[in-house]
Scaffold this motif. Structure first.
Motif, PDB file in Angstrom:
ATOM      1  N   LEU A  82      32.033  38.056  29.601  1.00 57.18           N
ATOM      2  CA  LEU A  82      33.103  38.638  30.662  1.00 57.18           C
ATOM      3  C   LEU A  82      34.688  38.051  31.457  1.00 57.18           C
ATOM      4  CD1 LEU A  82      32.953  40.341  33.163  1.00 57.18           C
ATOM      5  CD2 LEU A  82      32.262  38.897  35.226  1.00 57.18           C
ATOM      6  N   THR A  83      35.474  38.842  30.925  1.00 57.41           N
ATOM      7  CA  THR A  83      37.488  38.217  30.648  1.00 57.41           C
ATOM      8  C   THR A  83      37.797  38.972  31.707  1.00 57.41           C
ATOM      9  OG1 THR A  83      36.836  37.025  28.450  1.00 57.41           O
ATOM     10  CG2 THR A  83      39.270  37.775  29.302  1.00 57.41           C
ATOM     11  N   LEU A  84      38.094  38.754  33.134  1.00 55.40           N
ATOM     12  CA  LEU A  84      38.116  39.439  33.627  1.00 55.40           C
ATOM     13  C   LEU A  84      38.818  38.263  35.097  1.00 55.40           C
ATOM     14  CD1 LEU A  84      37.897  41.773  35.358  1.00 55.40           C
ATOM     15  CD2 LEU A  84      35.859  41.055  36.921  1.00 55.40           C
ATOM     16  N   GLU A  85      40.166  39.342  35.322  1.00 56.20           N
ATOM     17  CA  GLU A  85      40.749  38.238  35.999  1.00 56.20           C
ATOM     18  C   GLU A  85      41.429  39.314  38.231  1.00 56.20           C
ATOM     19  OE1 GLU A  85      45.029  37.615  35.598  1.00 56.20           O
ATOM     20  OE2 GLU A  85      43.956  35.742  33.149  1.00 56.20           O
ATOM     21  N   VAL A  86      40.668  38.472  39.127  1.00 55.90           N
ATOM     22  CA  VAL A  86      41.501  39.204  40.747  1.00 55.90           C
ATOM     23  C   VAL A  86      41.943  39.064  40.437  1.00 55.90           C
ATOM     24  CG1 VAL A  86      39.332  39.914  42.314  1.00 55.90           C
ATOM     25  CG2 VAL A  86      38.770  40.153  40.502  1.00 55.90           C
ATOM     26  N   VAL A 107      41.312  44.760  46.379  1.00 52.30           N
ATOM     27  CA  VAL A 107      40.949  44.758  46.197  1.00 52.30           C
ATOM     28  C   VAL A 107      39.864  45.247  45.444  1.00 52.30           C
ATOM     29  CG1 VAL A 107      38.693  46.389  47.805  1.00 52.30           C
ATOM     30  CG2 VAL A 107      40.751  45.612  49.095  1.00 52.30           C
ATOM     31  N   PHE A 108      38.636  44.574  45.181  1.00 52.99           N
ATOM     32  CA  PHE A 108      38.153  44.809  43.737  1.00 52.99           C
ATOM     33  C   PHE A 108      36.913  45.412  43.311  1.00 52.99           C
ATOM     34  CE2 PHE A 108      36.743  43.468  39.640  1.00 52.99           C
ATOM     35  CZ  PHE A 108      37.816  43.663  38.823  1.00 52.99           C
ATOM     36  N   GLY A 109      36.889  46.622  42.775  1.00 53.83           N
ATOM     37  CA  GLY A 109      35.346  47.030  42.844  1.00 53.83           C
ATOM     38  C   GLY A 109      34.838  46.675  41.125  1.00 53.83           C
ATOM     39  N   LEU A 110      33.620  45.988  41.799  1.00 54.96           N
ATOM     40  CA  LEU A 110      32.699  46.151  40.198  1.00 54.96           C
ATOM     41  C   LEU A 110      31.718  47.003  40.452  1.00 54.96           C
ATOM     42  CD1 LEU A 110      31.658  42.152  40.622  1.00 54.96           C
ATOM     43  CD2 LEU A 110      32.942  43.462  39.193  1.00 54.96           C
ATOM     44  N   LEU A 111      31.220  47.748  39.722  1.00 56.62           N
ATOM     45  CA  LEU A 111      30.469  48.326  39.054  1.00 56.62           C
ATOM     46  C   LEU A 111      29.541  48.161  37.864  1.00 56.62           C
ATOM     47  CD1 LEU A 111      32.245  51.952  39.831  1.00 56.62           C
ATOM     48  CD2 LEU A 111      31.289  51.216  41.226  1.00 56.62           C
ATOM     49  N   GLY A 112      28.329  49.254  38.595  1.00 60.28           N
ATOM     50  CA  GLY A 112      27.590  49.311  37.303  1.00 60.28           C
ATOM     51  C   GLY A 112      26.130  49.708  38.301  1.00 60.28           C
ATOM     52  N   ALA A 165      35.978  47.261  37.976  1.00 60.10           N
ATOM     53  CA  ALA A 165      35.549  47.117  36.559  1.00 60.10           C
ATOM     54  C   ALA A 165      34.399  47.691  36.230  1.00 60.10           C
ATOM     55  CB  ALA A 165      35.316  45.585  36.868  1.00 60.10           C
ATOM     56  N   ILE A 166      34.175  48.526  35.113  1.00 58.11           N
ATOM     57  CA  ILE A 166      33.151  48.586  35.343  1.00 58.11           C
ATOM     58  C   ILE A 166      31.859  48.516  34.268  1.00 58.11           C
ATOM     59  CG2 ILE A 166      31.479  50.798  34.204  1.00 58.11           C
ATOM     60  CD1 ILE A 166      34.240  53.088  35.490  1.00 58.11           C
ATOM     61  N   LEU A 167      30.811  47.211  34.742  1.00 62.94           N
ATOM     62  CA  LEU A 167      30.093  46.809  33.483  1.00 62.94           C
ATOM     63  C   LEU A 167      29.022  47.606  33.521  1.00 62.94           C
ATOM     64  CD1 LEU A 167      29.826  43.244  35.849  1.00 62.94           C
ATOM     65  CD2 LEU A 167      31.244  43.580  33.500  1.00 62.94           C
ATOM     66  N   ARG A 168      28.414  47.623  31.774  1.00 59.30           N
ATOM     67  CA  ARG A 168      27.395  48.262  31.352  1.00 59.30           C
ATOM     68  C   ARG A 168      26.513  46.736  30.516  1.00 59.30           C
ATOM     69  NH1 ARG A 168      27.347  53.339  27.401  1.00 59.30           N
ATOM     70  NH2 ARG A 168      26.965  52.134  25.714  1.00 59.30           N
ATOM     71  N   VAL A 201      38.116  48.797  33.004  1.00 58.67           N
ATOM     72  CA  VAL A 201      39.185  48.260  34.264  1.00 58.67           C
ATOM     73  C   VAL A 201      40.267  49.111  34.351  1.00 58.67           C
ATOM     74  CG1 VAL A 201      40.421  46.873  35.485  1.00 58.67           C
ATOM     75  CG2 VAL A 201      38.783  45.883  33.357  1.00 58.67           C
ATOM     76  N   GLU A 202      39.930  49.907  35.611  1.00 60.50           N
ATOM     77  CA  GLU A 202      40.194  51.486  35.969  1.00 60.50           C
ATOM     78  C   GLU A 202      41.074  50.957  37.005  1.00 60.50           C
ATOM     79  OE1 GLU A 202      41.145  53.982  34.355  1.00 60.50           O
ATOM     80  OE2 GLU A 202      41.995  55.108  35.838  1.00 60.50           O
ATOM     81  N   ASP A 203      42.867  50.726  36.763  1.00 57.52           N
ATOM     82  CA  ASP A 203      43.811  50.869  38.217  1.00 57.52           C
ATOM     83  C   ASP A 203      43.828  52.134  38.979  1.00 57.52           C
ATOM     84  OD1 ASP A 203      45.706  51.049  39.825  1.00 57.52           O
ATOM     85  OD2 ASP A 203      47.191  49.265  38.356  1.00 57.52           O
ATOM     86  N   MET A 204      43.610  51.406  40.129  1.00 58.79           N
ATOM     87  CA  MET A 204      42.856  53.120  40.895  1.00 58.79           C
ATOM     88  C   MET A 204      44.293  53.653  41.403  1.00 58.79           C
ATOM     89  SD  MET A 204      39.562  53.452  41.275  1.00 58.79           S
ATOM     90  CE  MET A 204      39.130  54.878  41.778  1.00 58.79           C
TER      91      MET A 204
END
Lengths: 313, 276
Positions: free
Chosen positions: A34-38, A43-48, A213-216, A223-226
Motif C-alpha cells: 500500500l503506497t498512499l498519502e493522506v 476527508v479521505f475515504g477508504l472503501l472496500g 481510495a478503493i481497496l481490493r 484513488v479518486e478525487d471526489m
C-alpha cells in the motif's frame, strides 16, 4: 486545533504516508504494497468490502500492528516505533466497538479522556448530550449499540487531535444520527482536522470525502478525487453512419463502445462538447452524472475483473 | 502519569467484585480457622505430646511439641481453600489482562488512545499487587479479629499474622506473573487461564507428592520440591522464625517479577488484532 507544530512531519502537505505497506499472516496477505498519502485537512475515504484491508491499514497506521514490509508515518512519526506519539495526535473510532458495561456514559467519557490526560471531556459531554441526545447517567450496558456508537463518536470528535480515523462510524446509527455525524465530519474538516473515513455506505462517503481510495483483497486499486468526480459527466451518444473521432481538446475519455454507440467520460467545458455533437451525425444522446457506486462496481461489482488472483492471497 | 492512574482506577473498578469476594472469604476463613484452633488447641497439644498418627500429621504441618497458639493457627493456613482463593484471584487477573480484553474487544478502546503498552501492563500489575496485599491483609485481619472472640493460650499480634499473610500474597504473585505472560501472547482468555491453572496444579501436585513419606528417599524428591512454588509457602515457619521466610518471599517476588517482565517483552512486540 493543531498540535503538531514543530513535529517531524508538521510542515508537509502529506500527513499520513504509507510506502509499500504490507501485512502478511502466514499465507494470507491482508495488505499488499500500500503506497498512499493522506493530505492535511482532507476527508479521505477508504472503501472496500470486508476483508479488503481497510481495518488492517488503520491498525498499522495506529501502531497496533507491525508491518511485514514497508512503512507508514503519521506527522513523520513511524507508526510502529512511534505509535505512542501517533496516537497522541490521532483519535480512532473502532469499527467493532466494545465498552465496559459497568460504567455510566459519563464514566466512559471520563475514562477515555483520562487516557488522553483529561483533555476534551467538556466538549465530549456537550456533544454526547446536546448533539447525540444521550443520557450520560445511564450504565453503558443499558445503551443500545447505536447509543454506544454515539458515545464513542462524541469522544472521538471531542479529542483535541489533528487526525480523526473513523472506521464505519455510522454503521449502527439511525438516519438522523448519520446526518449529524456527517455534519460533524464536515465541521472537523472546516477547523482543519484531517479525517479518514472508512465505510460501506457509498452515499455517505461520496457526500463528505475529498478523495477516496478503493481497496481490493489487500491492494489499493484506485484513488479518486471526489471534487473532480463531481464535475464528471457521462456522455452516451449513438451515431448515424461512420462514428466520428472526437477532438482532443474536448477531454473525452472512452469508457465503452458498442457498435455506433459510445460512452465517454467528460470533465471539461460543456459548450464545446455540445457544439461538436451538433456538427456530427448524432442519432441519440444522453448526458448524466455517475455516482460513486458505479466506480466502486468497476472493482467490486458482479462484472469486476477477477484476474488478480494469486495463490498467496 | 494521568493515563496510568486512570487505568489503575479502572482496573480496581473492574476487579472490585472478585477482590471483595476473595477478601471477604479469606477474612471469614481467617476467623473460622482461629475458632477451630481455639476449639482444638487442647486436643492438638495432646496429639503432639503422643506419638500416634495424629502426631505425624501435626509434624507434617511443621508443628513441634507444645507450640504457641499462633503456630497451631498457621497449620490451618496450609489448607487448600486459602491457597485456592489467592490462586483464583491471581490466575483470573493474569488471564484477563490481554487475551480477554482482545476477546471482548475492549483493548482497542484503550490502546487506540495515547497509552503505551508498558503503561497498560504496569497499571494492571500494580492493581493486582494491591489486590493481593488487600486479600492478604483481610486474611490477617479476619484472624486477628477472631482472637478477641475466641480463647487462645497465647493470642498473636496483627504484625505477626501479617508475615504469613504476605507469604501467601507472594505465593500468588508468580501465579499472576506466568498467567499474565500467557495472556500477553494470546487472543482469548481460556487458553491463558487453562495454562496458568495447569501449571499451578502441577506445582501443587509436585509439592504433595514430595511430602508423601513413602517417597522420602527418592532421588527425584528434592527436584519435585524445588520445582514447586508451594515449597516457598510456609506459614508455620513464618511465625515461628524457623525456615527462610524472607528468602522464600524474595524468591517468589523475583520469580513473579521475572514473569511479568516476560509479559512486558511479549506484549511490546506483538500485534494487537481486532476481536472479529
Amino acid at each position: 486545533m493543531s498540535l503538531v507544530a514543530g513535529f517531524p512531519g508538521s510542515g508537509s502537505a502529506s500527513l499520513i504516508v504509507s510506502e509499500g505497506l504490507s501485512k502478511v499472516y502466514g499465507e494470507h496477505h491482508a495488505l499488499r504494497d500500500l503506497t498512499l498519502e493522506v493530505r492535511r485537512g482532507e476527508v479521505f475515504g477508504l472503501l472496500g468490502p470486508n476483508g479488503s484491508g481497510k481495518t488492517t491499514t488503520i491498525r498499522l497506521w495506529l501502531g497496533l500492528m507491525r508491518p511485514t514490509r514497508g512503512k507508514a508515518t503519521v506527522f513523520g512519526f513511524d507508526c510502529w516505533r512511534g505509535g505512542l506519539e501517533v496516537r497522541r495526535l490521532v483519535s480512532y473510532l473502532p469499527g467493532e466497538l466494545r465498552m465496559p458495561g459497568s460504567l455510566t456514559g459519563l464514566g466512559v467519557l471520563r475514562f477515555l479522556s483520562g487516557l488522553r490526560g483529561g483533555e476534551g471531556l467538556d466538549r465530549a459531554e456537550a456533544i454526547a448530550e446536546r448533539v447525540m441526545k444521550l443520557d450520560l447517567g445511564r450504565k453503558v450496558r443499558k445503551y443500545s449499540t447505536g447509543m454506544k456508537q454515539k458515545l464513542a463518536l462524541a469522544q472521538a470528535f471531542a479529542d483535541p487531535v489533528d487526525v480523526l480515523i473513523l472506521d464505519e462510524p455510522t454503521s449502527a446509527l439511525d438516519p438522523s444520527a448519520r446526518h449529524d455525524v456527517l455534519n460533524l465530519v464536515r465541521e472537523a474538516r472546516d477547523v482543519g482536522q484531517t479525517v479518514v473515513f472508512s465505510g460501506h455506505v457509498l452515499s455517505e462517503v461520496e457526500a463528505v470525502c475529498d478523495r477516496v481510495a478503493i481497496l481490493r483483497r489487500g491492494r489499493l486499486v484506485h484513488v479518486e478525487d471526489m471534487h473532480a468526480r463531481r464535475h464528471l459527466r457521462m456522455v452516451m451518444a449513438r451515431f448515424d453512419g461512420e462514428p466520428p473521432a472526437p477532438p482532443e481538446e474536448l477531454e473525452l475519455t472512452l469508457r465503452r463502445m458498442h457498435g455506433p454507440a459510445f460512452l465517454w467520460e467528460h470533465r471539461g467545458e460543456l459548450a464545446p462538447l455540445l457544439r461538436w455533437l451538433a456538427d456530427v451525425p448524432t442519432a441519440d444522446l444522453a448526458i448524466g452524472t455517475e455516482d460513486l457506486h458505479a466506480l466502486y462496481d468497476q472493482y467490486h461489482g458482479p462484472d469486476a475483473d477477477d484476474d488478480e488472483e494469486d495463490p498467496a492471497r | 502519569m494521568k493515563a496510568f492512574w486512570t487505568l489503575v482506577a479502572k482496573n480496581l473498578h473492574d476487579a472490585r467484585w472478585s477482590l471483595f469476594l476473595t477478601s471477604s472469604l479469606l477474612g471469614f476463613l481467617g476467623w473460622l480457622l482461629v475458632h477451630v484452633a481455639s476449639l482444638q488447641e487442647t486436643k492438638i497439644r495432646q496429639a503432639l505430646a503422643g506419638s500416634g498418627k495424629g502426631f505425624r500429621w501435626m509434624q507434617g504441618m511443621g508443628l513441634d511439641a507444645d507450640p504457641p497458639s499462633v503456630e497451631i493457627m498457621m497449620a490451618f493456613w496450609n489448607h487448600p481453600f486459602i491457597i485456592l482463593l489467592a490462586a483464583m484471584f491471581a490466575l483470573g487477573r493474569g488471564a484477563g489482562a490481554v487475551g480477554a480484553e482482545i476477546e471482548r474487544g475492549t483493548l482497542d478502546m484503550v490502546m487506540s488512545r495515547p497509552v503505551s503498552r508498558s503503561t497498560y501492563l504496569a497499571a494492571h500489575a500494580l492493581t493486582t499487587a494491591l489486590g493481593l496485599l488487600a486479600i492478604a491483609a483481610s486474611l490477617a485481619v479476619g484472624a486477628y479479629a477472631a482472637t478477641f472472640y475466641n480463647v487462645l493460650k497465647s493470642p498473636p499480634s496483627l504484625g505477626l499474622l501479617m508475615e504469613p499473610a504476605l507469604n501467601l500474597a507472594a505465593l500468588a504473585w508468580p501465579m499472576y506473573g506466568y498467567t499474565l505472560w500467557f495472556s500477553s501472547m494470546d487472543i482469548v482468555r481460556w487458553r491463558a487461564l487453562t495454562a496458568g491453572s495447569a501449571l499451578t496444579l502441577a506445582g501443587f501436585i509436585a509439592r504433595v507428592i514430595a511430602m508423601i513419606p513413602v517417597f522420602k528417599d527418592s532421588w527425584w524428591r528434592p527436584w519435585a520440591e524445588r520445582a514447586s512454588l508451594f515449597t516457598l509457602y510456609d506459614p508455620v515457619g513464618a511465625v515461628a522464625g524457623r525456615g527462610h521466610c524472607e528468602r522464600d518471599m524474595a524468591i517468589l517476588l523475583a520469580l513473579g517479577a521475572g514473569f511479568v517482565a516476560l509479559a512486558f517483552l511479549v506484549f511490546a512486540h506483538r500485534d494487537l488484532p481486532a476481536n472479529s
